[in-house]
Write a protein that holds these residues in place. Structure first.
Motif, PDB file in Angstrom:
ATOM      1  N   UNK A 175     -73.856   8.307 -15.007  1.00  0.00           N
ATOM      2  CA  UNK A 175     -74.891   7.289 -15.210  1.00  0.00           C
ATOM      3  C   UNK A 175     -74.298   5.922 -14.909  1.00  0.00           C
ATOM      4  N   UNK A 176     -75.014   5.155 -14.095  1.00  0.00           N
ATOM      5  CA  UNK A 176     -74.485   3.871 -13.631  1.00  0.00           C
ATOM      6  C   UNK A 176     -75.544   2.784 -13.759  1.00  0.00           C
ATOM      7  N   UNK A 177     -75.113   1.597 -14.121  1.00  0.00           N
ATOM      8  CA  UNK A 177     -76.015   0.454 -14.106  1.00  0.00           C
ATOM      9  C   UNK A 177     -75.248  -0.754 -13.598  1.00  0.00           C
ATOM     10  N   UNK A 178     -75.925  -1.575 -12.808  1.00  0.00           N
ATOM     11  CA  UNK A 178     -75.344  -2.848 -12.373  1.00  0.00           C
ATOM     12  C   UNK A 178     -76.250  -3.961 -12.874  1.00  0.00           C
ATOM     13  N   UNK A 243     -80.941  -9.652 -12.782  1.00  0.00           N
ATOM     14  CA  UNK A 243     -81.185  -8.536 -11.869  1.00  0.00           C
ATOM     15  C   UNK A 243     -80.530  -7.292 -12.451  1.00  0.00           C
ATOM     16  N   UNK A 244     -81.228  -6.153 -12.352  1.00  0.00           N
ATOM     17  CA  UNK A 244     -80.640  -4.909 -12.843  1.00  0.00           C
ATOM     18  C   UNK A 244     -80.910  -3.799 -11.848  1.00  0.00           C
ATOM     19  N   UNK A 245     -79.892  -3.006 -11.586  1.00  0.00           N
ATOM     20  CA  UNK A 245     -80.050  -1.825 -10.727  1.00  0.00           C
ATOM     21  C   UNK A 245     -79.614  -0.611 -11.533  1.00  0.00           C
ATOM     22  N   UNK A 246     -80.482   0.361 -11.659  1.00  0.00           N
ATOM     23  CA  UNK A 246     -80.085   1.624 -12.290  1.00  0.00           C
ATOM     24  C   UNK A 246     -80.844   2.765 -11.623  1.00  0.00           C
ATOM     25  N   UNK A 247     -80.755   3.943 -12.212  1.00  0.00           N
ATOM     26  CA  UNK A 247     -81.372   5.114 -11.582  1.00  0.00           C
ATOM     27  C   UNK A 247     -82.874   4.926 -11.369  1.00  0.00           C
ATOM     28  N   UNK A 326     -74.311  -4.292  -5.846  1.00  0.00           N
ATOM     29  CA  UNK A 326     -75.667  -3.844  -6.167  1.00  0.00           C
ATOM     30  C   UNK A 326     -76.226  -2.986  -5.034  1.00  0.00           C
ATOM     31  N   UNK A 327     -76.031  -3.445  -3.789  1.00  0.00           N
ATOM     32  CA  UNK A 327     -76.564  -2.722  -2.636  1.00  0.00           C
ATOM     33  C   UNK A 327     -75.887  -1.364  -2.506  1.00  0.00           C
ATOM     34  N   UNK A 328     -74.566  -1.355  -2.732  1.00  0.00           N
ATOM     35  CA  UNK A 328     -73.823  -0.110  -2.601  1.00  0.00           C
ATOM     36  C   UNK A 328     -74.252   0.894  -3.671  1.00  0.00           C
ATOM     37  N   UNK A 329     -74.551   0.380  -4.880  1.00  0.00           N
ATOM     38  CA  UNK A 329     -75.028   1.281  -5.940  1.00  0.00           C
ATOM     39  C   UNK A 329     -76.402   1.841  -5.578  1.00  0.00           C
ATOM     40  N   UNK A 330     -77.305   0.967  -5.091  1.00  0.00           N
ATOM     41  CA  UNK A 330     -78.639   1.442  -4.708  1.00  0.00           C
ATOM     42  C   UNK A 330     -78.543   2.521  -3.641  1.00  0.00           C
ATOM     43  N   UNK A 331     -77.647   2.264  -2.657  1.00  0.00           N
ATOM     44  CA  UNK A 331     -77.473   3.244  -1.577  1.00  0.00           C
ATOM     45  C   UNK A 331     -76.906   4.546  -2.138  1.00  0.00           C
ATOM     46  N   UNK A 332     -75.959   4.434  -3.067  1.00  0.00           N
ATOM     47  CA  UNK A 332     -75.357   5.611  -3.669  1.00  0.00           C
ATOM     48  C   UNK A 332     -76.386   6.430  -4.458  1.00  0.00           C
ATOM     49  N   UNK A 333     -77.218   5.734  -5.230  1.00  0.00           N
ATOM     50  CA  UNK A 333     -78.247   6.413  -6.018  1.00  0.00           C
ATOM     51  C   UNK A 333     -79.230   7.120  -5.103  1.00  0.00           C
ATOM     52  N   UNK A 334     -79.538   6.459  -3.968  1.00  0.00           N
ATOM     53  CA  UNK A 334     -80.513   7.039  -3.048  1.00  0.00           C
ATOM     54  C   UNK A 334     -79.951   8.291  -2.391  1.00  0.00           C
ATOM     55  N   UNK A 335     -78.656   8.227  -2.005  1.00  0.00           N
ATOM     56  CA  UNK A 335     -78.109   9.397  -1.308  1.00  0.00           C
ATOM     57  C   UNK A 335     -77.902  10.553  -2.273  1.00  0.00           C
ATOM     58  N   UNK A 336     -77.783  10.244  -3.598  1.00  0.00           N
ATOM     59  CA  UNK A 336     -77.665  11.330  -4.561  1.00  0.00           C
ATOM     60  C   UNK A 336     -79.052  11.963  -4.781  1.00  0.00           C
TER      61      UNK A 336
ATOM     62  N   UNK B   1     -72.155  -6.941 -13.027  1.00  0.00           N
ATOM     63  CA  UNK B   1     -71.278  -6.056 -13.771  1.00  0.00           C
ATOM     64  C   UNK B   1     -71.695  -4.616 -13.537  1.00  0.00           C
ATOM     65  N   UNK B   2     -70.730  -3.792 -13.137  1.00  0.00           N
ATOM     66  CA  UNK B   2     -71.018  -2.383 -12.860  1.00  0.00           C
ATOM     67  C   UNK B   2     -70.489  -1.536 -14.011  1.00  0.00           C
ATOM     68  N   UNK B   3     -71.367  -0.767 -14.637  1.00  0.00           N
ATOM     69  CA  UNK B   3     -70.959   0.085 -15.749  1.00  0.00           C
ATOM     70  C   UNK B   3     -71.232   1.529 -15.386  1.00  0.00           C
ATOM     71  N   UNK B   4     -70.194   2.369 -15.482  1.00  0.00           N
ATOM     72  CA  UNK B   4     -70.394   3.784 -15.170  1.00  0.00           C
ATOM     73  C   UNK B   4     -69.897   4.625 -16.330  1.00  0.00           C
ATOM     74  N   UNK B   5     -70.691   5.631 -16.685  1.00  0.00           N
ATOM     75  CA  UNK B   5     -70.255   6.590 -17.706  1.00  0.00           C
ATOM     76  C   UNK B   5     -70.617   7.984 -17.227  1.00  0.00           C
ATOM     77  N   UNK B   6     -69.862   8.963 -17.730  1.00  0.00           N
ATOM     78  CA  UNK B   6     -70.158  10.357 -17.381  1.00  0.00           C
ATOM     79  C   UNK B   6     -70.163  11.178 -18.667  1.00  0.00           C
ATOM     80  N   UNK B   7     -71.344  11.531 -19.164  1.00  0.00           N
ATOM     81  CA  UNK B   7     -71.425  12.242 -20.455  1.00  0.00           C
ATOM     82  C   UNK B   7     -70.728  13.597 -20.409  1.00  0.00           C
ATOM     83  N   UNK B   8     -70.460  14.117 -19.207  1.00  0.00           N
ATOM     84  CA  UNK B   8     -69.822  15.430 -19.118  1.00  0.00           C
ATOM     85  C   UNK B   8     -68.333  15.353 -19.447  1.00  0.00           C
ATOM     86  N   UNK B   9     -67.761  14.142 -19.407  1.00  0.00           N
ATOM     87  CA  UNK B   9     -66.325  14.007 -19.693  1.00  0.00           C
ATOM     88  C   UNK B   9     -66.025  14.200 -21.170  1.00  0.00           C
TER      89      UNK B   9
END
Lengths: 337, 116
Positions: A175-178, A243-247, A326-336, B1-9
């Motif tokens: 889970x990721x948020x920017x 600004x917020x980017x998440x799933x 932010x752009x890289x995260x959006x692209x990453x979320x999209x490709x997932x 700020x980029x925050x990443x977590x993985x609940x599976x860890x």
């Protein structure tokens, strides 16, 4: 670059004539005519009209020419030069500068002020009513604006910096948020501070004048207070944005929560990191809409920004510090997916 | 700020969250005075409990990296600046070492051998 220089120079020349020289010339000619009229007028002329159209304030005969040059010339110069600033600074995004709108605005402002101030100063309540002058001024201003829009051309930007970000590698289940922000530069803040100061000073001055005259605050004071409140509200919502980017996608909102724009992840077709020139592309700073393919933008300063193309082709631009992440995260979320 | 977590860890989520924010602060992408996102916003975006976010923020407060104030949320303290500067100094040191042919491992050994 060379292929672009000639049309660009021509566009600039037209713009200067339509947005600066002609409106300024009109203002100066009307002011000169009024100055010639001064000997024929009484020493004082009506400067303020009540709601029923009768004069209730008087000033010396030279009030109108001076007002005309200051207000009319000032507005035309301000709008016209801002457009030139946008053109000379237009940076990398390859979008056309919104010259035509600026030219239309400058021409309309010049004509409107020339007709209003010129009309009221030369025919002080004798032949034409205030309402008639206002109506004629508005019609002529709209006409001048349309004409100016027809006579000018937009120019393309210099080059392009539109980078496709590398998708951020994401582990399944991660889970990721920017979160980020964007705020106005020093000039924007200074202009905002001056706007607030002017609004507050006007409200206080009106209040002081009305209270010392009538003993209580009248409608003018209350409307000036309302204007001041509106100015403060507008600035609160436009000097910065979060600004917020998440799933779920992208959310841009003002510090007080409204206005806000939400773009769901499934509506995002393409993400780019771009150099944004707010004046050149959007005709100003803030929450803006650009004609053509520009779409909406929350553009608070010149520089790095995020550009989204939706699945239906609409675009959205937001200036953002660290837009690349932010752009890289959006692209990453999209490709997932 | 980029925050990443993985609940599976295996590592608890609050600890992953604190580590993620700490990385952002030390890397300099968050500066002193910058505000962290509201705990509620972060919790919603990551689909985790708001208390988990508050727990992570408390860990960072205990480390002196952030300040928690009622009504103002969490802000990055000046203590982070020292770490950021230190990180830059270390970057320069690594570059200087590689210029004279000393790798990172050898450099770490040098650091360990410096008398306290």
């Amino acid at each position: 670059m060379n292929a672009r220089t000639a049309p660009r120079r021509q566009a600039l020349r037209r713009y200067r004539w339509v947005a600066l020289y002609l409106p300024l010339g009109l203002v100066l000619v009307v002011a000169a005519l009024q100055t010639l009229l001064i000997p024929d007028l009484s020493a004082t002329v009506p400067t303020h009209f009540g709601a029923d159209g009768t004069a209730d304030g008087w000033g010396p005969a030279w009030t109108f020419p001076v007002l005309l040059v200051a207000a009319g010339g000032g507005s035309v110069l301000l709008i016209g030069l801002l457009g030139l600033l946008g053109l000379t600074e237009i940076g990398g995004s390859g979008k056309p500068a919104q010259l035509r709108w600026t030219a239309a605005l400058a021409a309309a402002a010049g004509v409107l002020i020339a007709v209003l101030v010129g009309g009221m100063g030369s025919a002080p309540g004798r032949s034409l009513g205030v309402g008639t002058i206002l109506a004629v001024g508005l019609v002529l201003a709209i006409g001048a604006g349309l004409l100016a829009y027809r006579c000018t051309v937009d120019v393309a930007g210099d080059g392009t910096r539109a980078e496709q970000p590398a998708p951020l590698p994401l582990v399944p289940g991660e889970r990721v948020v920017w979160t980020g922000s964007t705020s106005m530069g020093t000039v924007g803040r200074a202009v905002s501070a001056v706007a607030v100061a002017l609004a507050v000073i006007s409200a206080v001055a009106c209040g002081w004048a009305e209270i010392s005259a009538d003993g209580s605050a009248g409608p003018l004071t209350w409307s000036m207070i309302a204007v001041a409140v509106v100015v403060v509200m507008i600035l609160l919502t436009t000097t910065s944005a979060r600004i917020r980017v998440d799933a779920a996608g992208l959310v841009v909102r003002s510090p007080i929560g409204v206005p806000r724009i939400r773009i769901p992840a499934e509506q995002i077709r393409d993400v780019q990191v771009v150099d944004v020139n707010p004046m050149g592309e959007f005709g100003g700073w803030g929450w803006r809409w650009a004609a053509g393919t520009g779409g909406w933008g929350v553009v608070l300063r010149t520089g790095e920004g995020l550009r989204i193309t939706r699945t239906d082709g609409r675009r959205f631009t937001v200036t953002a510090d660290d837009a690349a992440t932010a752009a890289s995260l959006l692209a990453g979320l999209r490709s997932r997916g | 700020m980029l925050v990443r977590i993985d609940p599976a860890k295996d590592e608890p989520v609050f600890s992953q969250l604190a580590a993620s924010v700490r990385r952002d602060i030390i890397s300099g992408s968050m500066a002193a005075g910058d505000r962290l996102p509201a705990a509620k916003e972060l919790a919603t975006a990551l689909s985790i409990n708001v208390h988990t976010v508050l727990h992570a923020y408390q860990v960072l407060r205990d480390e002196g990296l952030v300040e928690l104030r009622r009504g103002r949320g969490a802000t990055v303290t000046g203590a982070a600046e020292g770490l950021t500067t230190l990180r830059e100094d270390v970057t320069h040191l690594v570059e200087a070492a590689s210029r004279v042919g000393v790798g990172r491992e050898a450099l770490a050994g040098l650091v360990r051998d410096i008398p306290a």
